[in-house]
Design an enzyme around this catalytic site. Sequence first.
Site, PDB file in Angstrom:
ATOM      1  CG  HIS A 431      -1.637   1.319   1.393  1.00 48.91           C
ATOM      2  ND1 HIS A 431      -1.167   2.294   2.253  1.00 48.91           N
ATOM      3  CD2 HIS A 431      -2.712   1.843   0.773  1.00 48.91           C
ATOM      4  CE1 HIS A 431      -1.959   3.353   2.170  1.00 48.91           C
ATOM      5  NE2 HIS A 431      -2.897   3.103   1.293  1.00 48.91           N
ATOM      6  CB  CYS A 761      33.569   2.615 -23.724  1.00 47.97           C
ATOM      7  SG  CYS A 761      35.097   1.720 -23.358  1.00 47.97           S
TER       8      CYS A 761
END
Length: 811
Positions: A431, A761
């Site tokens: 919840h 990279c």
Amino acid sequence: MSAEAVAGEGYIRWFKDIRVGDVALVGGKTSSLGELYNALSAAGVRVPSGFALTAAAYRDALSEASAWEKLRPLLATLDISDTAALSAAAASARQIVYEATGTKAIREGIAASYAELEKQYGRNVAVAVRSSATAEDLPTASFAGQHESFLNVRGTSALVEACRRCFASIFTDRAIVYRRNNGFDDFKVFLSVAVMKMVRADTAASGVVFTLDTESGFRDVVFITGVYGLGETIVQGQVDPDEFYVHKPTFSQGHRAVLRHSLGAKQSKLVYARARGSVTTRLRTVPRAQRERYCIPDSEILALAGQAIAIEEHYSRAAGHPMPMDIEWAKDGDDGFIYIIQSRPETVASQHATNIVEVYSLKGTGTAIAKGRAVGERIATGKARVISDPRELASFQPGEVLVAQTTSPDWQPVMKSAAAIVTDRGGRTCHAAIVARELGVPAVVGAEGATSKIRTGMTVTVSCGEGETGHIYEGTIPFDVSRVSTDNIRRPRTEIMVNLGNPDLAFRTAMLPNDGVGLARMEFIINEYIGIHPMALAEPSKASPRDRKMIERLTRGYEKPADFFVEKLSEGVGTIAAAFYPKPVIVRLSDFKTNEYARLIAGEPFEPTEANPMIGFRGASRYAHPAYAAGFALECAALARVRGEMGLTNLRIMVPFCRREEEARKVLAAMAEHGLKRGENGLEIFVMCEIPNNVIRVDAFAALFDGFSIGSNDLTQLTLGVDRDSEIVAFDFDESDPGMLEMMRLAVTGAQRNHRHVGICGEAPANDPGIARFLTDLGISSISVNPGSLIRTMNIVSEAESASPGVRAGG
């Protein structure tokens, strides 16, 4: 037959006679159940048999009792921010509805229908009684948890009572607040009640399925949670559930593999019990042996995923656009089948604007008090207020951080004003998580011990911007929020890829503009998710007695320790590959230095002591060496599983720090021996270009590999002979040095000469626009940078391409 009995039967509609268009008649929840019951049984979707009390029963009962005239003045001037007034008015409204719905027509309709269920399933059959509002489970409003449901109801009298209480729950405090906040008129929303055969999940398991990732909104996965016993414990956040991901595209191609498992604590389970002669529910402690197992096996996870995909596809066809779904499931301990007991459109993550990139990032460090599951991908700071009893909610001040063991739907008015929410227990479908997600409030759930470690009045920073793990830090830590629209981003011809090592960030990062992953670092996964030296898992007998005990504890539940490594590594790499599928994902084989390997659990006995690990026993030199060959075999087994069993053939593999061609041949032979043969099933193998010899011998390396990736950090260090970690000479570390630019030029043109892909990279192009322009002018195939640099790099490269219109991406 009496007129009342005829009217009563008119208030009943069986699931077999209900379709999705009957929302006005039986509400959103039940119309969806009827649709599944009738349209998807052939696809393997099981729905328990049942019937509905229609919304007309509710409306007519209230009209006959003149209840509307009593309800309107009660709610007309209600201030929902006054919690005491809200509670009193809601209680009075529920009593009015309860009294009005006890009509003879309703009672007789329930009795006749329950008798039919008894004919099907036996006398005194147990049923579930669930509310279903006419404005519920819509694509824009879920009403989840606002009304009451009752389980394991037996006998006509008990069923009538449960149905009346269901009708009355239309005026729970939380339902009134939800309607007001979402613009619904209290008197234009009506309630239907669904009655279905009870699924005996109390003796098996239950949970929730989403057909997207609930945090990022990523659409290509099915996200499943599960616990032992009844599913209320998940919703109420009483336990930490098991979590699973299944990748939709490869599932649709016939691959049957769970992409990712996460074992929840599953501390307790909700089961049926008897108290004073009536049936109720009770929490029972789950035995340790059960807690250490997943609540359902992979075969049932995959079956659930198949049902969820079928449900999503069915509703998407009907809507004419993608319709992610929120689904509840329950396994019957008696017959062993899994049933779908609720299905509704997902209303939070699917509504995220896909053209706005919002990134929260910490700009400092601090002491982590607690950690748990992150909800919301945001960061917030505030004074904590620990709530140990609901009566303490009255003291909560807007802007505070709500800290509690769990939350309940009645807390929603307070949760709305919180800066952040922290709970001791719960998973990402409890919840607290559902409400926080809907309200846009960051939350950390399942943060064990948070209520005892955090004190009321303490200033804390709640961070959900670091991946799936959320942290609560002591004090105020500065953070940035960047919001960028992707509508006007120019995509350059040069591929702009991303560097990524953390699987927890994969789904969110994949939603940014990108051309795939240029560097997926294996080290992060080994360090964070495995933590044990690969050789110690391959040959545990060589570890110390103390380390063996730790290995036994961490790998409990696996047939052998090596299986733990293969599963965890394959799931980490697989998550990244799945997030970007079908774009290329280049994973670099492990590139720890010996001192870094030694810091892993049981690492010291397997590692030599080196004076300079940076240029020592690392990268390719390890893989075919007897000192690490068994560990390398595990790396290969994990990657072979990603490409084979998982079907993620977009995965490419990169060999780091490969000094000579002979070394390359040995590594490639070892990989082929372990099921990773270059060219087989489209496998491409790249090599890092980070040693001057890789550049000097580029033609020879091009004959062995499918592509290159320039590692600018190591190449700069080795070209200039400078240790960037040394404060004395670090100023000489310069990736834009003319010598370095020449090395990059030779690497790019050499790869192009051999028709090989060539990328970079490192962060050099992101940090220095001049380097980005230089590489773009050379026609480099790809530039791969960190996520935070993606958009900036795209803009730089686009400008460079515009300035040099003749340039084309190479490779």
